[in-house]
Design a protein around this motif. Sequence first.
Motif, PDB file in Angstrom:
ATOM      1  N   GLN A 144      30.766  28.713  23.792  1.00  0.00           N
ATOM      2  CA  GLN A 144      30.597  27.268  23.567  1.00  0.00           C
ATOM      3  C   GLN A 144      30.215  26.532  24.846  1.00  0.00           C
ATOM      4  N   ILE A 204      32.666  21.038  27.192  1.00  0.00           N
ATOM      5  CA  ILE A 204      31.281  21.519  27.063  1.00  0.00           C
ATOM      6  C   ILE A 204      30.355  21.138  28.213  1.00  0.00           C
ATOM      7  N   ASP A 254      36.377  23.431  24.763  1.00  0.00           N
ATOM      8  CA  ASP A 254      35.814  22.154  24.317  1.00  0.00           C
ATOM      9  C   ASP A 254      35.271  21.353  25.503  1.00  0.00           C
TER      10      ASP A 254
END
Length: 247
Positions: free
Chosen positions: A134, A111, A109
């Motif tokens: 991701q 990013i 997460d």
Amino acid sequence: MAKTVQVFILILVLHVFEAALANKLSSLSLADECSLLFQFKQNMSINKDASFDPRAYPKVASWNLNGSDDAGNCCLWDGVGCRFGHVIGLDLSSSFLYGTISSNNSLFDLIHLRTLNLADNDFDSSQIPSGIGQLSQLANLNLSFSAFSGEVPKQFSQLKNLVSLDLSRNRLKMQSSDFQNLVQNSSETLRELFLSEVNIDSELPASIGNLTHLNILALRECAFTGALPASIGTRSTRPLSRSTLFA
Ligand SMILES: *[C@@H]1O[C@H](CO)[C@@H](O)[C@H](O)[C@H]1NC(C)=O
Ligand SMILES: *[C@@H]1O[C@H](CO)[C@@H](O)[C@H](O)[C@H]1NC(C)=O
Ligand SMILES: *[C@@H]1O[C@H](CO)[C@@H](O)[C@H](O)[C@H]1NC(C)=O
Ligand SMILES: *[C@@H]1O[C@H](CO)[C@@H](O)[C@H](O)[C@H]1NC(C)=O
Ligand SMILES: *[C@@H]1O[C@H](CO)[C@@H](O)[C@H](O)[C@H]1NC(C)=O
Ligand SMILES: *[C@@H]1O[C@H](CO)[C@@H](O)[C@H](O)[C@H]1NC(C)=O
């Protein structure tokens, strides 16, 4: 007239979506990122046998969300780098990290990450998690010598900004198609590709010649069959003398 109104509404809706998306991205605050890093720390074990470098030490051991001096500012944590208020670099090489990283790990997460180095740890023969896809901003990824095994996830194709990729010295298996997948969307950016001791159990695809910016291609003990494709280096924009090939 009705058409014009429809088009106008469509554009308006698209703008709202775009704004919502931008908001979602920017709504990841530094505090959120610190908390994600801390979750990562809590999810890994520390094991003195996990790293081989004599200078190894557990970098995450000093991470603390509520310490008095760092006061939870993870930009000051060992191995963490920030810029413009976001975590953009994480160097946890040789950090005695042990365990498996699942694809929903909080790490994926983060990013805004541009550099991720997890080399010389022990991920317990697990697969490279597909969550890696991701991290679309990644330019430098080093997963060498860290006990990953199995196939290389196809999500690597989502990493369009890769400049340097080191997967060497893992028990990974790659087919020609995986190779294609690995590099197809980063052919404009990729400069260094280290795959030594990765088991490439096929011929090397001719498309390797599409990597026009490649400076370093390390393929020592890769067990690929056939000859090196003639395309290697032919389309290179750089002088060949700067290319290095450990075949
Ligand atoms: C890390 O998270 C995974 C999945 O959520 C879990 O199975 C595993 O036990 C956790 N490991 C540690 C050391 O907390
Ligand atoms: C800091 O956080 C840890 C858990 O991460 C908790 O055990 C400890 O009590 C906290 N200390 C203070 C002073 O809040
Ligand atoms: C993450 O995935 C693991 C196994 O793939 C699962 O056990 C765990 O519940 C998941 N955790 C979250 C937070 O979704
Ligand atoms: C990746 O990390 C290993 C171990 O720290 C190091 O030896 C290697 O040079 C790194 N690879 C790159 C491309 O920097
Ligand atoms: C990668 O490239 C392929 C073919 O060039 C394309 O189909 C695919 O959508 C691309 N992936 C991403 C994430 O852009
Ligand atoms: C790469 O090179 C091959 C032949 O060497 C070519 O057919 C292909 O279209 C090129 N592009 C991609 C994205 O593979």
